[in-house]
Write a protein that holds these residues in place. Structure first.
Motif, PDB file in Angstrom:
ATOM      1  N   TYR A  81       0.818  -1.218   0.000  1.00  0.00           N
ATOM      2  CA  TYR A  81       0.000   0.000   0.000  1.00  0.00           C
ATOM      3  C   TYR A  81       0.846   1.261   0.000  1.00  0.00           C
ATOM      4  N   TRP A  86      -0.701   1.285  -3.755  1.00  0.00           N
ATOM      5  CA  TRP A  86      -2.153   1.330  -3.786  1.00  0.00           C
ATOM      6  C   TRP A  86      -2.803   2.274  -2.782  1.00  0.00           C
ATOM      7  N   ALA A  87      -2.053   2.805  -1.819  1.00  0.00           N
ATOM      8  CA  ALA A  87      -2.659   3.783  -0.904  1.00  0.00           C
ATOM      9  C   ALA A  87      -3.072   5.044  -1.663  1.00  0.00           C
ATOM     10  N   TRP A 146      -6.213   4.415  -3.751  1.00  0.00           N
ATOM     11  CA  TRP A 146      -7.355   4.238  -2.833  1.00  0.00           C
ATOM     12  C   TRP A 146      -7.860   5.597  -2.344  1.00  0.00           C
TER      13      TRP A 146
END
Length: 404
Positions: free
Chosen positions: A229, A233-234, A237
């Motif tokens: 993340y 992907w953080a 998101w």
């Protein structure tokens, strides 16, 4: 602290470069996806190539550090990392950028391993986790540098300029390590003159050891979630689920980096303190595993979209994920100091394989839904991706709770 400044801090300097290199893709990822017209799976693959190289280098690097010492190995690898940054800076397409990320992954592959090896040689057993935590804390400043500072620098020097800057930093750290770090710990004998086959064979003993089989999967997954993340992907998101604009995302990624900093120092010191008082060395990593599972449940439920709430959630995620090195130190205590490099890389290679798989798997899951109007990915996909990692953590935790 003089000993820390001479021995651990230069190695932590390369960890700073490592953390900055990993985290800035979360900051630059949405920009790169638009500029190069990347799908979620392609962006995940671009980020994962870095970790694939990182993983491929682990076992050879661990062996090299045990045989020739952290000083020599890290001096060379820092220069390799600089070459990778230069390749990224001059890339004209996704292939060149991916190649640069692969070379960089090789170059920064021994950041934590070298610190653990040196700290094992120079500090008492119950201080290794604490001093390593301080070193990881220094490296965590790289995560902070890759958030708001990078977002502010991009309009001035462009994303290529960021890579040029990282290349210069890696070369400077290489010189610092060579000048400052000793070859071996106090009173440590020279490595035994055994055959290379025998030295490589020690990995078999490590991977078969009951303590490794029991604890390493959960510890590796704890760090892998953090890498997955923080490394990519953080940021998406926060854009697609958190509904945050670019400037707000940079601030929230800064909160993530702050959680990593606090967790790096805090969990390491807490683990050392509790071990001195007779508690199990794995206690702090166990607590962190439970904490990060609860945060994933909250993310699946989609927390409030206010800056404060999102900042606290991702701060907690990073805080728990930062306990991974404490688990490395705890597992390493089951083996001799002469194997410290190889034990750490055995855990690391497990973790990095997980990162490669998770970054790609999340991209594949997101691509199951059509992209939304603004070019992002459907929030439902993120929920299913988090459910997948939560299920993996449950399986690894069940294995850890089984007796040796």
């Amino acid at each position: 602290m003089r000993q820390f400044a001479r021995i651990t801090l230069p190695l932590a300097g390369l960890n700073f470069v490592n953390q900055a290199s990993r985290t800035m893709i979360a900051t630059l990822g949405p920009l790169l996806a638009l500029e190069f017209a990347l799908s979620a799976s392609e962006l995940g693959l671009l980020a994962a190539m870095f970790f694939a190289a990182y993983a491929a280098a682990q076992l050879p690097v661990g062996l090299a550090i045990d045989l020739w010492g952290a000083r020599r190995v890290q001096t060379v690898l820092a220069l390799v990392a600089a070459a990778g940054f230069l390749l990224c800076a001059v890339a004209t397409g996704t292939f060149g950028l991916a190649l640069g990320r692969v070379v960089t992954g090789f170059g920064i592959s021994a950041g934590l391993i070298a610190m653990l090896k040196v700290n094992t040689q120079w500090y008492a057993r119950d201080r290794v986790a604490g001093m390593t935590g301080y070193g990881v804390l220094v490296g965590s400043f790289g995560s902070i540098a890759a958030t708001v500072p990078v977002a502010l620098l991009v309009p001035e020097i462009g994303w290529r300029g960021i890579f040029w800057l990282l290349a210069a930093m890696a070369m400077a750290v290489s010189l610092w390590i060579w000048i400052s770090v000793p070859d071996r710990g106090p009173g440590a004998p020279a490595p035994p003159r055994r055959g290379l086959g025998q030295e490589i064979g020690e990995f078999g003993r490590i991977f078969r050891h009951p303590a490794f089989l029991r604890f390493a999967p959960s510890v590796a997954l704890l760090s892998a979630l953090n890498f997955t993340y923080q490394g990519l992907w953080a940021g998406p998101w926060l854009r697609d689920v958190g509904q945050q604009a670019e400037a707000a995302r940079a601030v929230l990624l800064l909160c993530y980096a702050a959680g990593l900093m606090v967790g790096s120092a805090g969990t390491g010191q807490l683990a050392s303190l509790l071990q001195r008082r007779g508690y199990h060395p794995m206690l702090v990593p166990w607590l962190a595993m439970g904490g990060i599972a609860l945060v994933q449940v909250l993310l699946i439920a989609q927390p409030p979209r206010g800056m404060v709430a999102l900042g606290l959630v991702w701060f907690a995620f990073a805080l728990c994920g930062a306990a991974g090195p404490s688990g490395y130190a705890a597992i390493g205590q089951r083996f001799g100091a002469e194997l410290a490099g190889r034990v750490a890389t055995a855990i690391n290679v497990t973790m990095l394989v997980l990162v490669f798989l998770l970054q790609n798997a999340i991209g594949w899951i997101l691509d199951l839904w059509p992209r939304v109007a603004d070019g992002g990915w459907n929030p439902a996909g993120y929920g299913w991706a988090l459910a997948m990692t939560l299920a993996l953590q449950a399986v690894a935790g069940w294995r850890m709770l089984r007796p040796e």
